[in-house]
Design an enzyme around this catalytic site. Structure first.
Site, PDB file in Angstrom:
ATOM      1  CG  ASP A 109      32.902  29.047  48.354  1.00  0.00           C
ATOM      2  OD1 ASP A 109      33.684  28.619  47.473  1.00  0.00           O
ATOM      3  OD2 ASP A 109      33.289  29.760  49.294  1.00  0.00           O
ATOM      4  CE  LYS A 306      32.533  46.148  45.078  1.00  0.00           C
ATOM      5  NZ  LYS A 306      32.699  44.861  45.794  1.00  0.00           N
TER       6      LYS A 306
END
EC number: 2.3.2.10
Length: 336
Positions: A109, A306
């Site tokens: 990935d 975030k």
């Protein structure tokens, strides 16, 4: 077959040097990661050019399954330009040979941007991709989140401090914990680890989620020195409030684990982030990765936190790329 001999110190040193110097390097592809994941079996393969220099590499970890076949996983790998799919095919061919029929799938990935074109190219080369087709299951549909909040520090060539990166409103948020007396120190000692683990387990209990044992983080400390792994600890008047673990590798610093105590933390997590970003600035690191989110929505608390530090849109990665080696077992174990 170019399979790394872990008993050959010179070969290991050459492999590690390539991993650490490559612009595609990831800490989860470093040989040290296998020491952290010590219940998995490491298998490492690479390709060389005509001069014998390594040009691509993949560190796989093999885990047990309910069947007689292993799960082979190259976390955030391989270390190469994955968009060169012909080169990728060559590396995967070597990996498949090294697995020698023992795994039902090889999964990797890489942190490469999603595009319909690249996704189709991978499928045309015989890979099964898991990305937007499993997105309805949320961020945990894949092993690594596909949507990540990443601060690109190359956009701020003149920045010297964290505050230099932000407009006045964000500056005020970042300054608040420091105005309230929060102080942050960092290191990689047993003391910092104990402080981290206290906040980490407290937070896990508060949210009713499982957590890793302290031995996991002790192995991480043993595998990576303070130049690679740092534990940040926020306190106020000697009282532990919040912590975080960050790892510096390749082009980025990755905010990987966090914890906080119950009650008023005086916005200490903001102070921890500020100091982690400062570490990235001080070391001329290109990227600061705050990790995954569920969605780009104010309903997602991870995104809300975030987004204070990353104003850009989340990076959407290509997701999981599977080389299916045993279709029958794959169909049994992998549910979309």
């Amino acid at each position: 077959m170019p399979v790394l001999n872990l008993n050959d110190p010179q070969a290991v040193e050459r492999y590690e040097e390539f991993m650490r110097q490559s612009p595609y390097g990831q800490v989860t592809q470093d040989l040290g990661w296998a020491k952290v994941k010590n219940n998995w079996e490491p298998v490492d393969v690479y390709l060389e050019d005509d001069q014998g220099a390594i040009i691509a590499a993949m560190s796989m970890l093999l885990g047990d399954t309910p069947t007689d076949k292993k799960f082979a996983y190259a976390s955030k790998g391989p270390v190469m330009d994955v968009t060169d799919v012909d080169l990728l095919d060559r590396l995967v061919d070597e990996a498949v040979k090294a697995l020698d029929g023992r795994a039902y799938v090889l999964r990797f990935d890489p942190e490469v941007a999603y595009s319909d074109e690249f996704n189709t190219t991978l499928q045309d080369h015989g890979y099964v991709t898991r990305n937007r087709n499993v997105a309805d299951a949320g961020m945990h549909a894949t092993i690594q989140p596909r949507l990540n909040m990443v601060l690109d520090l190359t956009k701020f060539p003149d920045a010297k401090t964290t505050l230099d990166l932000y407009p006045s409103k964000t500056k005020s948020k970042i300054k608040r914990p420091f105005r309230d007396g929060v102080e942050v120190h960092s290191g990689n000692s047993a003391t910092e680890l104990d402080e981290f683990f206290k906040t980490y387990t407290t937070m896990a209990e508060r949210h009713g989620i499982t957590h890793r044992p302290i031995e996991y983080f002790q192995r991480m400390q043993a595998a990576f020195d303070a130049d690679t792994m740092r534990i940040f600890v926020a306190e106020r008047e000697g009282k532990l409030l919040s912590t975080g673990i960050a790892l510096k590798y390749g082009r980025k610093i990755w905010y990987m684990y966090a914890g906080s105590m119950d009650g008023n933390t005086y916005y200490a997590p903001y102070a921890v982030q500020s100091e982690m970003i400062q570490w990235a600035l001080d070391t001329n690191t290109d990227l600061y990765d705050l990790g995954g989110i569920e969605s780009e929505s104010t309903d997602d608390s991870l995104y809300v936190f975030k987004h204070v530090f990353v104003k850009d849109a989340p990076r959407e990665y290509i997701g999981e790329i599977d080389k299916v080696l045993d279709p029958e077992v794959y169909a049994e174990l992998v549910k979309d």
